[in-house]
Motif scaffolding. Sequence first.
Motif, mmCIF file in Angstrom:
data_model
loop_
_atom_site.group_PDB
_atom_site.id
_atom_site.type_symbol
_atom_site.label_atom_id
_atom_site.label_comp_id
_atom_site.label_asym_id
_atom_site.label_seq_id
_atom_site.Cartn_x
_atom_site.Cartn_y
_atom_site.Cartn_z
ATOM 1 N N UNK A 61 0.791 -1.203 0.057
ATOM 2 C CA UNK A 61 0.213 0.063 -0.028
ATOM 3 C C UNK A 61 0.820 1.196 0.082
ATOM 4 N N UNK A 62 2.173 1.185 -0.194
ATOM 5 C CA UNK A 62 2.955 2.407 -0.151
ATOM 6 C C UNK A 62 3.085 2.756 -1.377
ATOM 7 N N UNK A 63 2.830 4.265 -1.335
ATOM 8 C CA UNK A 63 2.735 5.134 -2.453
ATOM 9 C C UNK A 63 4.204 5.445 -2.981
ATOM 10 N N UNK A 64 4.406 5.054 -4.185
ATOM 11 C CA UNK A 64 5.788 5.508 -4.819
ATOM 12 C C UNK A 64 5.752 5.703 -6.118
ATOM 13 N N UNK A 65 6.794 6.287 -6.752
ATOM 14 C CA UNK A 65 7.062 6.630 -8.193
ATOM 15 C C UNK A 65 8.460 6.120 -8.374
ATOM 16 N N UNK A 66 8.686 5.460 -9.644
ATOM 17 C CA UNK A 66 9.807 4.885 -9.928
ATOM 18 C C UNK A 66 10.476 5.782 -11.025
ATOM 19 N N UNK A 67 11.755 6.174 -11.128
ATOM 20 C CA UNK A 67 12.170 7.012 -12.111
ATOM 21 C C UNK A 67 13.594 6.295 -12.460
ATOM 22 N N UNK A 68 13.624 6.140 -13.941
ATOM 23 C CA UNK A 68 14.827 5.696 -14.504
ATOM 24 C C UNK A 68 16.088 6.929 -14.515
#
Length: 368
Positions: free
Chosen positions: A117-124
């Motif tokens: 349920x953790x909010x995250x955004x992945x960036x390359x």
Amino acid sequence: SVNISILIVAVVIFLLVIHHNFLSLSDFLRRELSDPSPLGLQPIDFIPAAPQRLTDESNDKEISVVITASDERLGGAIAAMNSIYQQTRSNVVFHIVTLNDTVDHLRMWLKSPPLKNMRYRILDFDPRVLEGKVQVDPQKADTFKPLTFARFYLPNLVPHAEKVIYVDDDVIVQDDIVELYNTPLKPGHAAAFSDDCDSTSSKVAVRGAGNQYNYIGFLDYKKETIRKLAMKANTCSFNPGVFVANLTEWKLQNITKQLEKWMALNVVEELYSKTLAGSITTPPMLIVFYKQHSSIDPMWNVRHLGSGAGKRYSPQFVEAAKLLHWNGHFKPWGRTASYAEVWEKWYVPDPAGKFNLIRRHLEANEAK
């Protein structure tokens, strides 16, 4: 006349509705057409829905936390995020900066029950942004870690945030991260760091020249370019592994460009001290933020836990620390670092099993 009045009122209402819709459409298009991500900082994944426990809280202000996640240290980043996530009721969003070949492994790990349920955004992160700015020794190319420079590009990573927290992957947080986020920054300061002369950091002597807690330990004062800056060699350094950044001020002062300038100059003039050969991210930050940064509470960066296998601090002090930082050679996932059992409490097992092999390899190297 009554009919005319009604008609006029109807027309006014109609025009107000049209005006409101036009403004909404303009705002939507402005958001959709803006593309703040430059080369090398492209969003891959984003989970926007806040978990129910957060939507019930009155404090819905988004707190952005930036952390890097390299494949060989992925377990560290996972443990750090888990410790932050489990101990806050604030609306924390993680901006996880990684390399493209790590994304699948990272995404699988983030599906683990404690993190789902953790909010995250992945960036390359594309290492090409560092071309001409970092001198890589061909014989030591495998030791070059491009992600260590991600912290230089915070406004590109989190373009809409006014303030962010950056943390290294070798930390464990033991209190609510909102307290660190609320660190007051003085007017004109783009960041707040923990000074190396504070009460929680020991003075670590570096053989050869100076100490690791002052500027001469990181910069070569024999070079004219450094001397011209008129920075006192005994100035207390700071630790860039945990800091709070005011991105509005960061952008106003063009901090990223300033950092890149000193990186490029070092390639030509070799401005960094040779006594700390492994530290290539700290020197440009020391120059750019010289006497231009605020301070965070030293309990929010209790460091040097990875400087040796022995215990530097008492168990009572470690328990009271708000953030533990295993900077140094001995990482907690190697098990020989001090208080590795504290880190172990927050570690989430790797569903792919890859990190177990990395840990065994690290333990074997530390035993030599």
